[in-house]
Scaffold this active site. Sequence first.
Site, PDB file in Angstrom:
ATOM      1  CG  HIS A  70      -5.261   0.288 -14.295  1.00 28.98           C
ATOM      2  ND1 HIS A  70      -4.228   0.155 -15.197  1.00 28.98           N
ATOM      3  CD2 HIS A  70      -5.045  -0.669 -13.365  1.00 28.98           C
ATOM      4  CE1 HIS A  70      -3.445  -0.850 -14.840  1.00 28.98           C
ATOM      5  NE2 HIS A  70      -3.924  -1.362 -13.723  1.00 28.98           N
TER       6      HIS A  70
ATOM      7  CG  HIS B 149      -4.341  -1.006  -8.907  1.00 31.94           C
ATOM      8  ND1 HIS B 149      -2.970  -0.854  -8.854  1.00 31.94           N
ATOM      9  CD2 HIS B 149      -4.584  -1.653 -10.076  1.00 31.94           C
ATOM     10  CE1 HIS B 149      -2.425  -1.379  -9.948  1.00 31.94           C
ATOM     11  NE2 HIS B 149      -3.387  -1.854 -10.710  1.00 31.94           N
TER      12      HIS B 149
ATOM     13  CG  ASP C 227      -2.570  -5.397  -8.791  1.00 37.05           C
ATOM     14  OD1 ASP C 227      -2.640  -5.834  -7.619  1.00 37.05           O
ATOM     15  OD2 ASP C 227      -1.595  -4.759  -9.224  1.00 37.05           O
TER      16      ASP C 227
ATOM     17  CG  HIS D 179      -3.544  -8.529 -13.250  1.00 38.82           C
ATOM     18  ND1 HIS D 179      -2.296  -9.041 -13.503  1.00 38.82           N
ATOM     19  CD2 HIS D 179      -3.395  -7.191 -13.131  1.00 38.82           C
ATOM     20  CE1 HIS D 179      -1.420  -8.036 -13.542  1.00 38.82           C
ATOM     21  NE2 HIS D 179      -2.058  -6.909 -13.321  1.00 38.82           N
TER      22      HIS D 179
HETATM   23 ZN   LIG Z   1      -3.290  -2.864 -12.520  1.00 36.90          ZN
END
Ligand SMILES: [Zn+2]
Length: 291
Positions: A168, A164, A113, A258
């Site tokens: 964020h 995503h 991510d 991530h």
């Molecule tokens: Zn994230």
Amino acid sequence: MTPCEQLVMKHDQIPVERRVVLRLALALGAAAAVHMIAADPAGTPVRPGGEPPAPAPAAGPPAGAQAGPGSYRLRPMTSNTPARFRPAPPPVRTRPFEKLPEPGSDAMVLSFDDGPDPRYTPDILATLRRYGVRAMFFVCGEMAADNPDLLREMADDGHVVGNHTWSHPLVPKLSRGAIREELGSTSEVIERTLGAPPLWYRAPYGAWNRNSFEIGAALGMEPMAWTVDTLDWTTPGTDTIVRRVEKGAAPGVVVLSHDAGGNRSQSVAALRRYLPALIGRGYRPTVPHRS
Ligand SMILES: [Zn+2]
């Protein structure tokens, strides 16, 4: 929401849904019937957590997009795809997928991510390539807009590029219109770069709400959460990340890591160790059928 706002929203949704249907038809081709191969999984209910703490609210609209905020809604529809080939948008879910639907006994999903980040994403891509493994990358629009070459590299290697959000945010704190901006502008930059819009999205911090399920579906995307959280953003040490993945490995699990958002060198180093270990145990990292 006032009745007036509801009317505006209903009116506004129509072109979005039509546009998504057209884009899906284009992206998937005439013969592709888009159906999930399994029903909604039994998972934990909508809940926050699993990712770094939410940052302070971002000021102003998403920056860096070639098309300004909202422009994705204003594009003319230019597709000539026959109506009979248009797949239906996905259903509005009440919870995200947390595992692979009906996986084989050896299937797992690795997901990354917040990227792409030129400091870490290339190393992750190189490791995945070395083992011939596909993964899911849930990218932020503002990162994708700055790193289109990395986005193309993901797609060229067969990885799933998911949405995503743009910046964020903590989605449940946003208005419906702001959620649509965050998801829509990100789908737009992905489509502009790769030629097809994303089919999956993931809420930052795992914080989903009904608006995000409805808007995600209208944009043609299914919600994907995760099963195993490496908590790599806490930089717990490469050994700990490796151990969490190897301990959590099981058929169908989705692993969260991530490739951006901070120093991810531990995440990069851990992948180099746990990926061959998983393969050695007979697991086959893969991506969902829908991609
Ligand atoms: Zn994230």
